[in-house]
Design a protein around this motif. Structure first.
Motif, PDB file in Angstrom:
ATOM      1  N   GLU A  55      67.125  61.766  41.252  1.00  0.00           N
ATOM      2  CA  GLU A  55      66.963  62.016  42.847  1.00  0.00           C
ATOM      3  C   GLU A  55      68.320  62.347  43.391  1.00  0.00           C
ATOM      4  O   GLU A  55      68.784  61.160  43.351  1.00  0.00           O
ATOM      5  CB  GLU A  55      65.810  61.056  43.452  1.00  0.00           C
ATOM      6  CG  GLU A  55      65.912  60.957  44.894  1.00  0.00           C
ATOM      7  CD  GLU A  55      64.479  61.561  45.185  1.00  0.00           C
ATOM      8  OE1 GLU A  55      64.136  62.028  46.300  1.00  0.00           O
ATOM      9  OE2 GLU A  55      63.488  61.644  44.355  1.00  0.00           O
ATOM     10  N   PRO A  56      68.496  63.233  44.203  1.00  0.00           N
ATOM     11  CA  PRO A  56      69.915  63.263  44.863  1.00  0.00           C
ATOM     12  C   PRO A  56      70.125  62.333  45.834  1.00  0.00           C
ATOM     13  O   PRO A  56      69.118  61.929  46.404  1.00  0.00           O
ATOM     14  CB  PRO A  56      69.858  64.822  45.346  1.00  0.00           C
ATOM     15  CG  PRO A  56      68.877  65.523  44.488  1.00  0.00           C
ATOM     16  CD  PRO A  56      67.731  64.473  44.313  1.00  0.00           C
ATOM     17  N   TRP A  57      71.263  61.878  45.828  1.00  0.00           N
ATOM     18  CA  TRP A  57      71.701  60.879  47.074  1.00  0.00           C
ATOM     19  C   TRP A  57      71.108  59.677  46.531  1.00  0.00           C
ATOM     20  O   TRP A  57      70.974  58.736  47.700  1.00  0.00           O
ATOM     21  CB  TRP A  57      71.469  61.413  48.280  1.00  0.00           C
ATOM     22  CG  TRP A  57      72.145  62.597  48.550  1.00  0.00           C
ATOM     23  CD1 TRP A  57      71.377  63.892  48.684  1.00  0.00           C
ATOM     24  CD2 TRP A  57      73.585  63.121  48.657  1.00  0.00           C
ATOM     25  NE1 TRP A  57      72.462  64.970  48.594  1.00  0.00           N
ATOM     26  CE2 TRP A  57      73.693  64.369  48.556  1.00  0.00           C
ATOM     27  CE3 TRP A  57      74.737  62.378  48.191  1.00  0.00           C
ATOM     28  CZ2 TRP A  57      74.807  65.067  48.525  1.00  0.00           C
ATOM     29  CZ3 TRP A  57      75.853  62.906  48.411  1.00  0.00           C
ATOM     30  CH2 TRP A  57      75.926  64.282  48.605  1.00  0.00           C
ATOM     31  N   THR A  58      70.763  59.224  45.571  1.00  0.00           N
ATOM     32  CA  THR A  58      70.069  57.737  45.190  1.00  0.00           C
ATOM     33  C   THR A  58      71.109  57.085  44.450  1.00  0.00           C
ATOM     34  O   THR A  58      71.823  57.702  43.751  1.00  0.00           O
ATOM     35  CB  THR A  58      68.643  57.746  44.690  1.00  0.00           C
ATOM     36  OG1 THR A  58      68.799  58.432  43.502  1.00  0.00           O
ATOM     37  CG2 THR A  58      67.781  58.414  45.783  1.00  0.00           C
ATOM     38  N   LEU A  59      70.964  55.882  44.548  1.00  0.00           N
ATOM     39  CA  LEU A  59      71.612  54.881  43.525  1.00  0.00           C
ATOM     40  C   LEU A  59      70.867  54.751  42.244  1.00  0.00           C
ATOM     41  O   LEU A  59      69.754  54.567  41.930  1.00  0.00           O
ATOM     42  CB  LEU A  59      71.976  53.562  44.122  1.00  0.00           C
ATOM     43  CG  LEU A  59      72.580  53.344  45.479  1.00  0.00           C
ATOM     44  CD1 LEU A  59      72.631  52.030  46.057  1.00  0.00           C
ATOM     45  CD2 LEU A  59      74.011  54.247  45.193  1.00  0.00           C
TER      46      LEU A  59
END
Length: 143
Positions: free
Chosen positions: A130-134
Motif C-alpha cells: 500500500e503506497p505511503w504506509t509503514l
C-alpha cells in the motif's frame, strides 16, 4: 524521533524529477535543443525534425509518475515493490533527461533519488504494498 524511511524520501525525489522531466519534454517540443551540442552537433537529429528525445523523455516521466504514485491495480505488484527495478530504470531516465537541454535539472534529481533508493536498498528497506504506509512490525513473543 522516528527513523527516516528512505524509500519514501526517494519516492518524493523521483516524483519531483518525473514531473520536472515531463515539463522539460513539453518545453523541448517548443524549443528543441540537445544539451551537449556545444561539443558536437551529432545528436541534433534526436530532437529535430522528429522529436525522438522529447517523446522518450515524456514517456519516461509519465512512467516515473505512474510508478511512484501508483494506481490501485498497480500498487502492490512485483514491479511496484521492487527497489532493484527502480535502480535499473531511473539511471536510464536520468541519461535521457541529461541529453535534453531542458532536462539537466531532472537528471540531477534522478541521480539523487537513485542514491537514496540505493541507500534504502543497502539497509534492507522494503516498499510496502500500500503506497505511503509503514511496514508492519512483527510481534516478538518472549517466553
Amino acid at each position: 524521533m522516528g527513523r527516516l524511511i528512505k524509500n519514501h524520501w526517494g519516492r518524493l525525489i523521483i516524483l519531483t524529477a518525473a514531473a520536472y522531466q515531463i515539463g522539460s519534454a513539453i518545453e523541448g517540443f517548443i524549443w528543441p535543443k540537445v544539451f551537449w551540442d556545444f561539443m558536437s552537433k551529432n545528436l541534433n537529429g534526436a530532437v529535430a525534425p522528429v522529436p525522438v528525445l522529447q517523446i522518450l523523455n515524456l514517456i519516461m516521466g509519465l512512467l516515473g509518475l505512474a510508478w511512484e504514485w501508483p494506481l490501485k491495480p498497480f500498487a502492490g505488484s512485483g514491479p511496484h515493490r521492487s527497489i532493484e527495478f527502480r535502480l535499473i530504470l531511473y539511471p536510464l531516465s536520468a541519461l535521457l533527461a541529461a541529453l535534453l537541454y531542458q532536462g539537466t535539472d531532472p537528471a540531477i534529481y534522478y541521480l539523487v533519488g537513485v542514491a537514496v533508493y540505493f541507500w534504502a536498498y543497502s539497509e534492507g528497506e522494503v516498499v510496502c504494498p500500500e503506497p505511503w504506509t509503514l511496514p508492519k512490525r512483527t510481534k516478538i513473543i518472549r517466553a
